[in-house]
Structure formats: C-alpha cells, structure tokens
Write an enzyme that holds these catalytic residues in place. Structure first.
Site, mmCIF file in Angstrom:
data_model
loop_
_atom_site.group_PDB
_atom_site.id
_atom_site.type_symbol
_atom_site.label_atom_id
_atom_site.label_comp_id
_atom_site.label_asym_id
_atom_site.label_seq_id
_atom_site.Cartn_x
_atom_site.Cartn_y
_atom_site.Cartn_z
ATOM 1 N N LYS A 22 0.834 -1.199 0.000
ATOM 2 C CA LYS A 22 0.000 0.000 0.000
ATOM 3 C C LYS A 22 0.873 1.255 0.000
ATOM 4 C CE LYS A 22 -3.746 -0.430 2.516
ATOM 5 N NZ LYS A 22 -4.328 -0.627 3.855
ATOM 6 N N ARG A 91 -3.138 3.356 8.537
ATOM 7 C CA ARG A 91 -3.521 2.220 7.686
ATOM 8 C C ARG A 91 -2.452 1.142 7.654
ATOM 9 N NH1 ARG A 91 -4.676 4.810 1.959
ATOM 10 N NH2 ARG A 91 -5.892 2.872 1.747
ATOM 11 N N GLY A 100 -8.145 -6.530 3.675
ATOM 12 C CA GLY A 100 -9.097 -6.535 4.785
ATOM 13 C C GLY A 100 -8.678 -7.363 5.995
ATOM 14 N N MET A 102 -6.010 -6.863 8.125
ATOM 15 C CA MET A 102 -5.508 -6.108 9.274
ATOM 16 C C MET A 102 -6.298 -4.808 9.385
ATOM 17 S SD MET A 102 -1.511 -6.859 8.890
ATOM 18 C CE MET A 102 -1.607 -6.256 7.234
ATOM 19 N N HIS A 453 -7.520 -45.832 -7.809
ATOM 20 C CA HIS A 453 -8.216 -46.128 -9.056
ATOM 21 C C HIS A 453 -9.321 -45.111 -9.330
ATOM 22 C CE1 HIS A 453 -11.274 -48.292 -11.485
ATOM 23 N NE2 HIS A 453 -10.194 -48.651 -12.160
ATOM 24 N N ARG A 559 -3.632 -47.328 -22.693
ATOM 25 C CA ARG A 559 -3.548 -48.521 -21.845
ATOM 26 C C ARG A 559 -4.512 -49.536 -22.432
ATOM 27 N NH1 ARG A 559 -4.881 -44.252 -18.543
ATOM 28 N NH2 ARG A 559 -3.337 -43.508 -17.041
ATOM 29 N N ARG A 615 0.518 -48.997 -25.482
ATOM 30 C CA ARG A 615 1.233 -49.849 -24.528
ATOM 31 C C ARG A 615 0.577 -51.224 -24.475
ATOM 32 N NH1 ARG A 615 1.133 -48.420 -18.283
ATOM 33 N NH2 ARG A 615 -0.958 -49.296 -18.482
ATOM 34 N N GLY A 763 6.978 -43.951 -16.510
ATOM 35 C CA GLY A 763 5.718 -44.228 -15.821
ATOM 36 C C GLY A 763 5.949 -43.828 -14.376
ATOM 37 N N THR A 764 5.669 -42.566 -14.079
ATOM 38 C CA THR A 764 6.072 -42.052 -12.759
ATOM 39 C C THR A 764 5.247 -42.632 -11.620
ATOM 40 O OG1 THR A 764 4.700 -40.153 -13.254
ATOM 41 C CG2 THR A 764 7.075 -39.896 -13.536
ATOM 42 N N ASN A 765 4.040 -43.156 -11.914
ATOM 43 C CA ASN A 765 3.259 -43.751 -10.822
ATOM 44 C C ASN A 765 3.986 -44.969 -10.255
ATOM 45 O OD1 ASN A 765 1.402 -41.844 -11.482
ATOM 46 N ND2 ASN A 765 -0.077 -43.245 -12.383
ATOM 47 N N ASP A 766 4.354 -45.900 -11.155
ATOM 48 C CA ASP A 766 5.059 -47.083 -10.675
ATOM 49 C C ASP A 766 6.460 -46.721 -10.184
ATOM 50 O OD1 ASP A 766 3.628 -49.541 -10.622
ATOM 51 O OD2 ASP A 766 3.351 -49.330 -12.787
ATOM 52 N N CYS A 828 4.570 -40.213 -18.785
ATOM 53 C CA CYS A 828 3.142 -40.470 -18.954
ATOM 54 C C CYS A 828 2.432 -40.801 -17.647
ATOM 55 C CB CYS A 828 2.904 -41.554 -20.000
ATOM 56 S SG CYS A 828 3.607 -43.142 -19.549
ATOM 57 N N TYR A 848 8.624 -34.819 -24.089
ATOM 58 C CA TYR A 848 7.180 -34.573 -24.091
ATOM 59 C C TYR A 848 6.541 -35.121 -22.823
ATOM 60 C CZ TYR A 848 6.585 -39.500 -25.350
ATOM 61 O OH TYR A 848 6.610 -40.875 -25.345
HETATM 62 P P1 ADP Z 1 -7.654 -2.125 3.643
HETATM 63 O O1 ADP Z 1 -6.218 -2.482 3.622
HETATM 64 O O2 ADP Z 1 -8.491 -3.014 4.468
HETATM 65 O O3 ADP Z 1 -8.193 -1.881 2.272
HETATM 66 P P2 ADP Z 1 -7.325 0.717 3.907
HETATM 67 O O4 ADP Z 1 -6.134 1.166 4.653
HETATM 68 O O5 ADP Z 1 -7.241 0.735 2.436
HETATM 69 O O6 ADP Z 1 -7.744 -0.718 4.426
HETATM 70 O O7 ADP Z 1 -8.515 1.619 4.380
HETATM 71 C C1 ADP Z 1 -9.844 1.311 4.095
HETATM 72 C C2 ADP Z 1 -10.562 2.500 3.519
HETATM 73 O O8 ADP Z 1 -10.480 3.604 4.379
HETATM 74 C C3 ADP Z 1 -10.002 3.010 2.225
HETATM 75 O O9 ADP Z 1 -10.473 2.274 1.154
HETATM 76 C C4 ADP Z 1 -10.543 4.405 2.186
HETATM 77 O O10 ADP Z 1 -11.857 4.412 1.689
HETATM 78 C C5 ADP Z 1 -10.549 4.792 3.635
HETATM 79 N N1 ADP Z 1 -9.395 5.645 3.919
HETATM 80 C C6 ADP Z 1 -8.166 5.261 4.297
HETATM 81 N N2 ADP Z 1 -7.352 6.345 4.416
HETATM 82 C C7 ADP Z 1 -8.099 7.409 4.093
HETATM 83 C C8 ADP Z 1 -7.843 8.802 4.013
HETATM 84 N N3 ADP Z 1 -6.638 9.298 4.269
HETATM 85 N N4 ADP Z 1 -8.835 9.590 3.632
HETATM 86 C C9 ADP Z 1 -10.055 9.091 3.361
HETATM 87 N N5 ADP Z 1 -10.366 7.814 3.423
HETATM 88 C C10 ADP Z 1 -9.399 6.967 3.784
HETATM 89 MG MG MG Z 2 3.063 -48.704 -14.732
HETATM 90 MG MG MG Z 3 -7.848 -0.670 1.021
#
Ligand code: ADP
Ligand code: MG
Ligand code: MG
Length: 880
Positions: A22, A91, A100, A102, A453, A559, A615, A763-766, A828, A848
């Site tokens: 990011k 962020r 999403g 963290m 099988h 086969r 074969r 014949g890699t299976n065997d 094969c 091949y």
């Molecule tokens: P994620 O990694 O979960 O996408 P983000 O850090 O991108 O989280 O933040 C989620 C949302 O928060 C962003 O998509 C944006 O809409 C909003 N956001 C983050 N920073 C700002 C900012 N400086 N100004 C306005 N909105 C922000």
């Molecule tokens: Mg065989």
């Molecule tokens: Mg984001």
C-alpha cells in the site's frame, strides 16, 4: 540511525518490502502526479523492532514528530489544532496484499474540541459529528477491543426509534446522542475513556496496527496463502479526505477491468456521502460506477483516465480505492486486482493486443491451475454459498456435479440408462466398476488417495471425483451410507465439489466450460513457445477426441487393458486367462484380436497424422477375474466350467503382491501369444489405413521393463510378429518400440536398456511407488499424516519428488542419451499434467509429457512457462 519513515514523495513502487504494498503504491502514484492525499509510511523494519521490544522506540517517536510537522506544513493544517485541524488515517499494509485482514483507523485527531473546530472550518456540523462517531467506533473496536456489534447496536436503536432506513437520515442531534452513547461504551469496557489527546490516539493506533499483524484472521490468511509470518506490516499515516462531507462527496472501489469476466471496462461501485469501507460493508447498497458517469461525468472521466494511466504504468489490471470530497477526486489505494481465471486469461490476452505486455509476460501471468479451473463445470457461487458440506474428502478430480446416489456400478448404470444423473458412492472402485463410473457425474469413495483407481479414472474421464472421505460409511449391501448421523439412501440427490472435496445434500446449479476465445489464443502462444510436446493418455476414442479438442499433440499412452473391461470383452479375457494351454487360448485370442484391431483402427482414424503410442497389456491377470461368490457362479456358467474349477483357478492366480507380481512384460514372457495378438491387431489396423491412403507409424510401448536382456527378449517377440505382418509388396511399415521407464533398475541401467529401445516413457506412478516403496493403492492410510507433519513436502504421486524419483529420472535421461543422443523421452504418469513437475522435466531434458485429456491445456501452458522460466534463469533476467 536507519530511517524508519518515508514520506509518499520519498518512496516508490520498488520499495514494497520496506514500505508494504500500500505504501509503495501510494508513493508511486504520488510520483505519477495523481491526486493522493499526502502522508508517510512507517517501515516494516520498524514493525520488526516493535514485535521484538513490544513498544515504539524513542527514535521512532522523534521521527514521527518530524514527519507530522512536515505533514502539517504541507497541508497547512495542524494535528490537534483548534482552527484548521489535521485529521489522519492510520492504515496497515504488508508487502504482500492481504485485503481486509488487518486494521485501519480513520479520522484520528478528532476530540471534543477539534470536532467543533472542524464543524466551524467546514461549516458542516453534521459532517464533523459523523466523522467523530466513526472514529469512536473504529478506535474503540481496533484499539480497545470493544465489540463492533455494541456500536452497531447503538446506531440501530437510534435509527429504529426514528424510523430511519439509512445513516444519512441521522440528524445533528442524533449524532450527538450517539457520540455520548459511544463514549459510555468506552467507560463500560473497563479500558477507560476515549483518549482526547490526538497524539495519544495516533500512537495507540500505530501500536494497534502493528499488533493486528498477529490477529487470528490475518494468521489464517497467511497460512492459506503461504505468506511468511516474519514479513510484518508497514503503517501508513495519511491526511484524511472526506467522502462523508455531503451529497457532492463519496467513496468507492473500482477495478480497471471486470475482475470476473475480464471485460475491458471500468468496473466498480461507490456510495455518496459515505466514508471508508461503507461500500464493502454493505451498510447501504452502493451504485455501479456507470451511475457516476451520469451524476458526475467529469469525475467519471477522471477516474477512467486514472485507470488507464495506472494500467499502462503497472502493466496490469488494478484494483483502486477512491474518495470524492466536495467534487474533488482522491486516490487512496492501487494494487494488482484479484481476478477469476477467466478474467486473468482475457486480461492478459487483451493486454498483448494493446501492446502493454509481451506474449511471454501474458503466459507467465496466468497460472496453469487456473486453466484447469476454467475447464470444469462450476457450481453457481450463490447457490454453493448457501450449502453446508456433509463431509469432505480429497479433491481428486476437479469439477462440480450433482446427481442421485447409487452404491454399485450396476445400479448406477441402470439408473443412467433410465436417464438419471448419477453419483457413484463406494468404499473404493476397481476396474470392474468402470461402466458404472463412465455414466456417473461424480465418483465418491471413502478410501484411497489421489492416485487411487477412482481418482485416476475420474480425472481421466473428466468426471468429478472425491476420494478418501473417511467420515463417510458406505453400507453397500443395505444401499445406504452414513455420515455424522445423517443417512444417505439410494436415489438421494447429492452435489460433489471436486475442487474443494466437499459433499453436499441436494442439487446445486452448475455452469459449463470449454477452450475458446482468449484461452485458445493463449494456448496457441504456449504451443509456439514450448519445447516440450503435450500428448494425452487416452484409452477410448471419446477420451482421445476430448484431448484433440484440447489440441493434444497425439496419444502418449493408450492402456490397452482398459479396452478389455467392456462386458463382451471381459468374457473373452476371462476365457483366455482361464484356459490351461495355448490351444484353449486360441479362440478367445482371435475374438479379442478382432475387437482390438477395431479399437486401434478408430484411434488412428482420429489421430490422422498425429502420433499414437500403444502400450501392451500391463495389469496382473487376476484383475480380470471374478471375486465374489455370486460372480463366480455367473462366470462359471458363462464360460462353461464348474464353479469349483473356476474357484481353484482364481485361487491359483491370486498373488500376494499383484503390483509386484505377474504383470506387464512378465506376461509376455509367460504368455507370448497375448502380446503377439496385440501387435497383430495394431498391424492389421495400420495396414487397413494404408489401403485407404493414411500412413501410420505405430509406436509400441513395453511396460515394466527391468533390463536390457528382458527388453531384448520382448522386442524380439514384438518384431517377430511385425515381420510376419509386413506387406509382401510396397514399402515396409516403419515402427518404433520403446520402454516404459518405471522400474528403478531400468533407470540405473538406462544406457543398456536404450540399446533395445527407440524411446523411453517414464511411468512415474510405478516409479514413485517402487522408489519410495509406497503401495499407491494403500497410501491413503499414512500419506496425509506425512504431509501434515511435513515429512513429505508434497504427495509424490501428484508432484514429482525431484530429489529421489527425479534424480533417478535424470540419471535415466542422461544414460539413455549417452547411448542414443536423440532418444525421445516422455513422461506419462499422473505428474505429466502437474505444472511444478513439468518445470522439472524441462530442466532434465524430457521431450514430451502425456496426461489425461482435461490436463492437456494445463500442461501446455505449464510447458511454455517452464521454457520461459528456464530461459530467464539462464540469462539471469528476473524482470517482468
Ligand atoms: P484495507 O487495507 O483493508 O483496504 P485501507 O487502509 O485501504 O484498508 O482503508 C480502508 C478505507 O479507508 C479506504 O479504502 C478508504 O476508503 C478509507 N481511507 C483510508 N485512508 C483514508 C484517508 N486518508 N482519507 C479518506 N479515506 C481513507
Ligand atoms: Mg506402470
Ligand atoms: Mg484498502
């Protein structure tokens, strides 16, 4: 002191590891002159230090102060200021995108005083209060761990009391009371009041983001996606822009191309008068960006232009986050967009057409497995989401199937003849079940591994397969099965997901697939670029036709034994095996000859100028014999012997280790007339075609060879038969006779074996079975635990074991080519269609691969990528 903070104008996109994805992209977009609110990134190195010491260092705090001062100057606002307050977002952002997973906190810097300042400064009290309540909820949840639901509850109560349908209806007074209630939640949490000091807020938020690296969902995501625990996250501190500042403001997400279909059009959604994740969170129903085109055409244009700039710059489809504040557009994030396999292929091919990327880059951008996913019918996603699986097994053969359950091949066949869609559910399957398997949409077994099988046959036929579903108990005599207290009866509808291994009750809708459009373009490029050929393993004309539709180069393995399992042939085969002398074998052999000849004729007919490798008979004879009492009675009548006699004969043929027993070319040594019959059938078919103007060069493959002497013996047998069949007039039929390389001894003596062989085919299976000493029909009992404990890195029947089996192969290739420098060498076994294995085969000089029809396109792409990656390693070019 190493620098721990970089302003967006200092960083760039090559600094991903240090600044996170990011942060690096925010910096890159800043340099591109795109409207990114200013800010700075605290490095992943600082995160590592935090993880070790558990606190933010003094050096970091000092640097943070400087960075904030610089940001204040740049924005002409002051953090904590009471006239022009600066608000920031904090962020998270790791080097590898974890959407999403963290935390992020918005509107940091607001308190009881600055909220009034913001209201005065913007002449918009409602907006200021709305921002404050958002801060209180996000901060409370992320930093103090107060349940999100508690905040939602307050909001819902106010809305219900007033009969509002949307947050937009909240008045200034409502927001005030909400803020009071939110603050009360802090007090009730026992963690103390909301910190009014903006600096305290900021530090707590930074701490919390560093901490969020270890939250449960992030850990699960990393495990699933093989992301290292030690990477750590960066933290971005950025000036806030406000999508919640009124009807001329909003927030949205957009993909520069449609991520589901790859259609070249901006695809996205936005919400007016909203902030942050409102769009994704489904609080209100967002509008498609097409509506933006009508409502705010200039901004829409700007978004389209920005999309084009970013796509050209990154040479890839982007996923964007944007915010509009009072009619002005800001970009808050760009990253390479996640897409379906279909979209991945379309976008890559389109970008070659636009001159954005080369064909080579396009090939490297599509994962071979995604081609596999595109080729099998899929469950309707919405319908699937509503289901709870009954149980799960191994995902043996991808695909999505729905049908009525039957517990025996015969019942399945009967039901299919009555026009039903059937799912065959068994403890395990044997070649005798083949007919029931052919008619089934899906095959489910409670035992066996990925090369059992049932699994091999399901993949070969392109049927959906789930094997080794241990929790499922099949009670075939009573025509029912049980799993977790649930009973499944004959005729019940079930749905089987061969991609996840899930078994579900009831019917789920599916959608089909084929190679067409952009996928076929991509695969044609792959064919041009790859060195290795891609052939198919096909036992029937319909298998072969399917592979030809997928543009296979020919047949790498037929086969022949699979041709003997149809009922009228099984009977002749049984007569053959049960005969006590050559005289008794004569009649069944001649009947089988007629049938085999017709089979080969048909395969050659389909192949035309493409090559077909046949074969000769491989499996232990007793596989063809009846096993239970009922069947013994039946077969005894069919072939006119007494049940006692038959029982004795079956017992006599029984082997303790049939896979190491009387099979393959060992049968040729003891029953030479069987191989002679097969060669005669091949030659008859070839000569019939010659009469009709098609020249066919037969390729005959000998299974299970151990040594030069053995190969010489069998070769003499086969050649003797060919000589007897050569036309009296006209040119002789040219042919090749090659060896399956599947015995470790043959690999070790490959220079010798090559003297008698025109080609090798691994014949890699065997070979894997014998190298590890694992019976591949019994690995289900221990292999999963070996994988869980990390004793094996992968199932060696699925992905070549490069260190052991691979080393033997390498030895065989080198020794074989010492004797014959141009010796064609194929693979094969199952791994012939596995992308990782294909990369290894390219390295050791395999000519091949041959795989089941549905793997052909996957292998084709993998072969091209293997070549490209080899060239890149050789030239030291890791760019792209
Ligand atoms: P994620 O990694 O979960 O996408 P983000 O850090 O991108 O989280 O933040 C989620 C949302 O928060 C962003 O998509 C944006 O809409 C909003 N956001 C983050 N920073 C700002 C900012 N400086 N100004 C306005 N909105 C922000
Ligand atoms: Mg065989
Ligand atoms: Mg984001």
């Amino acid at each position: 002191m190493t620098k721990q903070m970089y302003s967006f104008s200092e960083g760039n996109m090559t600094m991903r590891d240090l600044l996170g994805g990011k942060g690096a992209n925010l910096a890159e977009m800043t340099h591109l002159g795109l409207p990114v609110p200013p800010g700075f990134t605290i490095t992943t190195a600082a995160c590592h230090e935090y993880q070790q010491t558990g606190k933010l260092s003094d050096a970091l705090l000092a640097e943070l102060n400087q960075a904030l001062t610089a940001l204040s100057q740049q924005t002409e606002k002051r953090f904590g200021g009471t006239s022009h307050p600066l608000l920031v977002s904090v962020r998270s952002g790791a080097a590898i995108s974890m959407p999403g997973m963290m935390d992020t906190i918005l509107n940091i810097g607001l308190n009881d005083e600055t909220v009034a300042a913001l209201a005065a400064f913007t002449h918009n009290e409602r907006f200021a209060l709305d921002s404050y309540r958002r801060l209180l909820a996000m901060f409370g949840n992320v930093v103090y761990g107060i349940d999100e639901a508690a905040f939602d509850q307050v909001l819902t109560t106010v809305k219900t009391q007033n009969g509002y349908h949307s947050d937009l209806s909240l008045t200034v007074n409502d927001l005030r009371s909400i803020i009071t209630a939110f603050k009360q939640l802090y007090l009730e949490s026992g963690r103390g009041a909301f910190p009014q000091d903006p600096s305290d807020q900021l530090l707590a938020a930074i701490n919390a983001v560093f901490e969020s690296w270890h939250n449960h969902r992030a850990q699960v995501y990393r495990r699933q996606n093989n992301i290292s625990e030690s990477l750590g996250t960066a933290v971005n501190v950025q000036e806030m822009v406000f999508g919640n500042a009124g009807a001329d403001s909003g927030t949205g997400v957009a993909f520069t191309q449609n991520p589901a279909t790859g259609e070249p059009a901006l695809f996205g959604e936005y919400l007016l008068n909203a902030q942050g994740e409102d769009v994704v969170a489904g609080i209100r129903t967002p509008q498609p960006v097409a509506v933006l085109q009508e409502d705010m055409p200039a901004l829409y244009e700007q978004l389209v232009e920005t999309a084009a700039v970013l796509e050209t710059h990154y040479h890839d489809m982007q996923d964007l986050e944007f915010t509009i504040e009072k009619g002005q557009m800001f970009l808050l994030q760009a990253r390479s967009g996640k897409r379906t396999p279909t979209a991945a292929v379309k976008i890559a091919v389109d970008q070659v057409a636009e001159g954005l990327i080369s064909k080579e880059t396009a090939l490297l951008r599509v994962k071979p497995e995604s081609v596999s996913e595109m080729l099998h019918p899929e469950f309707d996603t919405a319908d699937l989401a509503r289901q709870t699986p009954l149980t799960k097994g191994l995902p043996a053969s991808p695909g999505a199937a729905t049908g009525q359950v039957y517990f025996s091949a015969a019942a399945a066949k009967q039901a299919a003849e009555n026009g039903q869609k059937v799912v065959l559910m068994r403890q395990d399957t044997s070649p005798e079940d083949i007919e029931g398997m052919i008619v089934s949409q899906a095959i489910v077994t409670t035992r066996g591994g990925m090369t059992s099988h049932a699994a091999v046959v399901a993949r070969g036929m392109g049927a959906t397969g789930v094997v080794g579903a241990h929790d499922l108990v099949v009670d075939a005599p009573n025509q029912c099965a049980r799993v977790n207290q649930q009973e499944i009866n004959e005729g019940d509808w079930v749905s089987v997901d061969g991609t996840s291994g899930a078994l579900m009750l009831g019917q789920i809708k599916t959608t089909p697939a084929a190679v067409k459009g952009e996928l076929s373009t991509l695969l044609n490029w792959a064919k041009d670029i790859a060195d290795m050929g891609v052939y198919t393993n096909a036992d029937t004309p319909s298998d072969f036709q399917r592979a030809l539709d997928f543009d296979a180069d020919g047949i790498g393995l037929t086969r022949t034994e699979h041709m003997f399992f149809k009922p009228e042939r099984l009977l002749q085969m049984r007569r053959l095996i049960l005969a006590t002398d050559a005289a008794g074998r004569k009649d069944p052999l001649s009947k089988l000859l007629t049938m085999q000849q017709a089979d080969f004729y048909e395969l050659y007919q389909l192949a035309q100028t493409k090559e077909v490798t046949i074969r000769l008979l491989d499996p232990p004879l007793h596989e063809f014999l009846p096993h239970d009492e009922k069947e013994i009675q039946l077969v005894a009548t069919q072939i006119g012997v007494s049940p006692d006699e038959l029982r004795d004969r079956v017992a006599a043929l029984k082997e303790l280790n049939p896979m190491l027993g009387h099979r393959g070319d060992r049968l040729a040594v003891t029953f030479p007339d069987i191989y002679e019959m097969q060669v005669q059938a091949i030659m008859t078919a070839v000569l019939r075609h010659r009469k009709q103007g098609l020249e066919v060069q037969p390729h005959i493959m000998i299974p299970l060879t151990d040594s030069r002497a053995e190969m010489a013996w069998v070769r003499a047998l086969v050649e003797g038969q060919i000589q007897r069949m050569q036309p009296e007039t006209g040119a002789k039929v040219s042919y090749t006779i090659g060896t399956m390389m599947e015995m470790p001894r043959a690999c070790v003596t490959a220079d010798q074996v090559a003297r008698e062989s025109d080609f090798f085919s691994f014949g890699t299976n065997d070979l894997t079975q014998l190298t590890f000493g694992y019976s591949r029909d019994d690995v289900g009992a221990f292999l999963p635990e070996y994988l869980r404990q990390g004793i094996l890195p992968a199932d060696p029947f699925q992905t070549i074991d490069t260190q052991g089996v691979g080393e033997l192969m390498k030895m065989a290739v080198n020794k074989g080519r010492q004797t014959k420098p141009d010796l064609p060498i194929g693979v094969c076994g199952e791994v012939g269609g596995d992308p990782a294995s294909i990369a290894f085969f390219e390295e050791i000089g395999v000519t091949y691969v041959s795989c089941s029809p549905f793997r052909v396109p996957v292998a084709r792409l993998a072969a091209a990528r293997a070549k490209l990656n080899k060239v890149r390693t050789q030239t030291g070019d890791h760019g792209g």
